[in-house]
Design a protein around this motif. Sequence first.
Motif, PDB file in Angstrom:
ATOM      1  N   PHE A 119     -22.069 -33.979  99.633  1.00 13.96           N
ATOM      2  CA  PHE A 119     -22.830 -34.357  98.273  1.00 13.96           C
ATOM      3  C   PHE A 119     -23.951 -35.383  98.572  1.00 13.96           C
ATOM      4  CE2 PHE A 119     -22.436 -36.645  94.141  1.00 13.96           C
ATOM      5  CZ  PHE A 119     -23.329 -35.912  93.344  1.00 13.96           C
ATOM      6  N   ASP A 120     -23.508 -36.584  99.163  1.00 14.03           N
ATOM      7  CA  ASP A 120     -24.466 -37.564  99.267  1.00 14.03           C
ATOM      8  C   ASP A 120     -25.527 -37.147 100.219  1.00 14.03           C
ATOM      9  OD1 ASP A 120     -22.892 -39.263  98.017  1.00 14.03           O
ATOM     10  OD2 ASP A 120     -21.677 -40.237  99.297  1.00 14.03           O
ATOM     11  N   MET A 121     -25.123 -36.290 101.194  1.00 13.62           N
ATOM     12  CA  MET A 121     -26.380 -35.627 102.162  1.00 13.62           C
ATOM     13  C   MET A 121     -27.511 -34.980 101.260  1.00 13.62           C
ATOM     14  SD  MET A 121     -25.934 -32.928 105.047  1.00 13.62           S
ATOM     15  CE  MET A 121     -25.682 -31.553 104.023  1.00 13.62           C
ATOM     16  N   GLY A 122     -26.824 -34.163 100.194  1.00 12.72           N
ATOM     17  CA  GLY A 122     -27.629 -33.421  99.519  1.00 12.72           C
ATOM     18  C   GLY A 122     -28.630 -34.261  98.657  1.00 12.72           C
ATOM     19  N   ARG A 123     -28.003 -35.506  98.060  1.00 10.28           N
ATOM     20  CA  ARG A 123     -28.595 -36.310  97.259  1.00 10.28           C
ATOM     21  C   ARG A 123     -29.891 -37.164  98.114  1.00 10.28           C
ATOM     22  NH1 ARG A 123     -25.191 -40.428  96.295  1.00 10.28           N
ATOM     23  NH2 ARG A 123     -26.748 -41.479  94.564  1.00 10.28           N
ATOM     24  N   GLU A 124     -29.446 -37.343  99.424  1.00 11.65           N
ATOM     25  CA  GLU A 124     -30.468 -38.105 100.025  1.00 11.65           C
ATOM     26  C   GLU A 124     -31.557 -37.209 100.464  1.00 11.65           C
ATOM     27  OE1 GLU A 124     -30.738 -40.304 104.579  1.00 11.65           O
ATOM     28  OE2 GLU A 124     -28.919 -39.476 103.837  1.00 11.65           O
ATOM     29  N   VAL A 125     -31.371 -35.771 100.685  1.00 14.87           N
ATOM     30  CA  VAL A 125     -32.317 -35.094 100.993  1.00 14.87           C
ATOM     31  C   VAL A 125     -33.384 -34.876  99.874  1.00 14.87           C
ATOM     32  CG1 VAL A 125     -33.048 -32.661 101.716  1.00 14.87           C
ATOM     33  CG2 VAL A 125     -31.165 -33.763 102.933  1.00 14.87           C
ATOM     34  N   ALA A 126     -32.892 -34.744  98.527  1.00 11.98           N
ATOM     35  CA  ALA A 126     -33.435 -34.309  97.327  1.00 11.98           C
ATOM     36  C   ALA A 126     -34.055 -35.611  96.790  1.00 11.98           C
ATOM     37  CB  ALA A 126     -32.603 -33.704  96.404  1.00 11.98           C
ATOM     38  N   GLY A 127     -33.815 -36.826  97.329  1.00 11.52           N
ATOM     39  CA  GLY A 127     -34.207 -38.233  96.903  1.00 11.52           C
ATOM     40  C   GLY A 127     -33.572 -38.502  95.417  1.00 11.52           C
ATOM     41  N   ILE A 128     -32.516 -37.953  95.178  1.00 10.87           N
ATOM     42  CA  ILE A 128     -31.939 -38.084  93.784  1.00 10.87           C
ATOM     43  C   ILE A 128     -30.983 -39.412  93.850  1.00 10.87           C
ATOM     44  CG2 ILE A 128     -30.353 -37.157  92.045  1.00 10.87           C
ATOM     45  CD1 ILE A 128     -33.067 -35.842  92.430  1.00 10.87           C
ATOM     46  N   ALA A 129     -31.498 -40.542  93.083  1.00 15.66           N
ATOM     47  CA  ALA A 129     -30.555 -41.636  93.131  1.00 15.66           C
ATOM     48  C   ALA A 129     -29.326 -41.571  92.051  1.00 15.66           C
ATOM     49  CB  ALA A 129     -31.355 -42.668  92.536  1.00 15.66           C
ATOM     50  N   THR A 130     -29.368 -40.726  91.198  1.00 15.62           N
ATOM     51  CA  THR A 130     -28.071 -40.543  90.260  1.00 15.62           C
ATOM     52  C   THR A 130     -27.068 -40.274  90.966  1.00 15.62           C
ATOM     53  OG1 THR A 130     -29.753 -39.514  88.636  1.00 15.62           O
ATOM     54  CG2 THR A 130     -27.311 -39.192  88.315  1.00 15.62           C
ATOM     55  N   ASN A 131     -25.854 -41.078  90.697  1.00 13.91           N
ATOM     56  CA  ASN A 131     -24.693 -40.781  91.045  1.00 13.91           C
ATOM     57  C   ASN A 131     -23.733 -40.336  90.077  1.00 13.91           C
ATOM     58  OD1 ASN A 131     -22.350 -40.673  92.980  1.00 13.91           O
ATOM     59  ND2 ASN A 131     -22.518 -42.705  93.651  1.00 13.91           N
ATOM     60  N   LEU A 132     -22.418 -40.128  90.379  1.00 17.94           N
ATOM     61  CA  LEU A 132     -21.772 -39.621  89.445  1.00 17.94           C
ATOM     62  C   LEU A 132     -20.216 -40.280  89.721  1.00 17.94           C
ATOM     63  CD1 LEU A 132     -22.180 -35.677  89.339  1.00 17.94           C
ATOM     64  CD2 LEU A 132     -22.930 -37.238  87.981  1.00 17.94           C
ATOM     65  N   PRO A 133     -19.561 -40.392  88.398  1.00 13.71           N
ATOM     66  CA  PRO A 133     -18.164 -40.779  88.551  1.00 13.71           C
ATOM     67  C   PRO A 133     -17.508 -39.836  89.784  1.00 13.71           C
ATOM     68  CG  PRO A 133     -18.723 -40.718  86.260  1.00 13.71           C
ATOM     69  CD  PRO A 133     -19.755 -40.107  87.015  1.00 13.71           C
ATOM     70  N   ARG A 134     -16.529 -40.618  90.422  1.00  9.79           N
ATOM     71  CA  ARG A 134     -15.774 -39.638  91.478  1.00  9.79           C
ATOM     72  C   ARG A 134     -14.290 -39.580  91.223  1.00  9.79           C
ATOM     73  NH1 ARG A 134     -19.604 -39.924  97.032  1.00  9.79           N
ATOM     74  NH2 ARG A 134     -21.480 -39.949  95.930  1.00  9.79           N
ATOM     75  N   TYR A 135     -13.803 -38.727  91.518  1.00 10.92           N
ATOM     76  CA  TYR A 135     -12.364 -38.610  91.215  1.00 10.92           C
ATOM     77  C   TYR A 135     -11.699 -37.500  92.358  1.00 10.92           C
ATOM     78  CZ  TYR A 135     -13.605 -40.106  86.664  1.00 10.92           C
ATOM     79  OH  TYR A 135     -14.071 -40.817  85.317  1.00 10.92           O
ATOM     80  N   THR A 136     -10.342 -37.769  92.833  1.00 12.95           N
ATOM     81  CA  THR A 136      -9.732 -37.146  93.837  1.00 12.95           C
ATOM     82  C   THR A 136      -8.904 -36.296  93.105  1.00 12.95           C
ATOM     83  OG1 THR A 136      -8.227 -38.967  94.330  1.00 12.95           O
ATOM     84  CG2 THR A 136     -10.261 -38.807  95.800  1.00 12.95           C
ATOM     85  N   ASN A 137      -8.391 -36.693  91.629  1.00 14.05           N
ATOM     86  CA  ASN A 137      -7.463 -36.044  91.069  1.00 14.05           C
ATOM     87  C   ASN A 137      -8.186 -35.081  89.940  1.00 14.05           C
ATOM     88  OD1 ASN A 137      -5.502 -35.805  88.613  1.00 14.05           O
ATOM     89  ND2 ASN A 137      -4.270 -36.296  90.186  1.00 14.05           N
ATOM     90  N   ILE A 138      -7.981 -33.741  89.816  1.00 15.63           N
ATOM     91  CA  ILE A 138      -8.637 -32.916  89.099  1.00 15.63           C
ATOM     92  C   ILE A 138      -8.342 -33.042  87.693  1.00 15.63           C
ATOM     93  CG2 ILE A 138      -6.707 -31.079  89.075  1.00 15.63           C
ATOM     94  CD1 ILE A 138     -10.818 -30.525  88.726  1.00 15.63           C
ATOM     95  N   ARG A 139      -7.044 -33.658  87.228  1.00 21.90           N
ATOM     96  CA  ARG A 139      -6.733 -34.064  85.868  1.00 21.90           C
ATOM     97  C   ARG A 139      -7.610 -35.053  85.326  1.00 21.90           C
ATOM     98  NH1 ARG A 139      -3.703 -30.178  83.241  1.00 21.90           N
ATOM     99  NH2 ARG A 139      -2.214 -29.061  84.494  1.00 21.90           N
ATOM    100  N   ASN A 140      -7.668 -36.218  86.284  1.00 25.45           N
ATOM    101  CA  ASN A 140      -8.671 -37.282  85.861  1.00 25.45           C
ATOM    102  C   ASN A 140     -10.182 -36.962  85.550  1.00 25.45           C
ATOM    103  OD1 ASN A 140      -6.560 -38.944  85.849  1.00 25.45           O
ATOM    104  ND2 ASN A 140      -6.845 -39.717  88.225  1.00 25.45           N
TER     105      ASN A 140
END
Length: 343
Positions: free
Chosen positions: A46-67
């Motif tokens: 995901f971060d590799m794609g953001r870097e290539v695309a020059g997208i600074a927007t990040n998202l809340p990240r969760y390891t638990n699908i319910r969360n």
Amino acid sequence: MSGIPVIISTLGDAGGIGPELVAKTLDHPEITRGTKRVIVGHPKVFDMGREVAGIATNLPRYTNIRNALESPDPVVFHHYEKLEYGDIAVGATSAQAGIADYQIGCYAVDLSAKGLIDAFVWAPVNKASIHKAGYHYEGYKAAIADYMGFTERSTEINTIGHLWTTRVTSHIPISQVANEMNEDAIIGVVQYFDRELKRFGYDNPKIAVSGLNPHNGDEGAFGREEIDIIGPAIEKAKTFQLNVEGPYPADTIFLTVQEEGHIGVLSMYHDQCQIATKLMGFDDGVTYFGGMPFTLATPAHGTAFDIAGQNKARPNAICKAHELARRAALTAKGLPLDEPEAA
């Protein structure tokens, strides 16, 4: 499944253009309005794609699908911890990418079985990567269907917005096409095509059916499939109140449908429809699979390894794939496609 529809989307083959395309979709929140979008994958990709695309927007990240699902944010990132990545070879197929794509496809099935998702949109995957991983399926959808034990019809449908196409045979050698054609197969696809088009609001959709041979066989001079199989199948389909016409010569059918107002084209094999639709709208094409417990959609183009990692890929098709999944998911729940305007 209840409440707001949930769409999960993936980053696709890590070596292709998928990660950067998904990053670019973050600039288009309108594509999933009225739904919850969960991007599933590995943070490294995901971060590799953001870097290539020059997208600074990040998202809340969760390891638990319910969360992730309970988060109030309309778009979140879910780190599926089963995925493992070493070095990523951008611009090339790899077994690790194939393993990850297969694992996420199976994960989507599990989430659907639990009633947690309504649609699945994947960025481009590559059959060679999946085969290198040891999963020898005709395509990604076939792998997903096999995992869930789904054996009913779910033929690939492609759309560029104003025109929809599908085919009787798909990813098989040309030498096998004629042997796979019969009346029941053609009628079955017409019925499926009609049903799916109605899901998207087309009342009594007009479907054109192509022939198989050059010039429709010229009355049997170049083959009899139009006379013995395709024509009779069309006439029988009409007895089921299906709005179907043909067979039309394959080399002119796309001119005919534009003049006569057909919304759908049924071809006999892959390239009959794919060459035409990709010429007509390569950057806008979406592949859709209906008939399954949840909606599946993906860009009609591939992984484009030749431009991967160069920020040249355009997000038109992946945005349209999300819009189509959104439309199907909202319609299935009886929800309006657009939010009401403020009073």
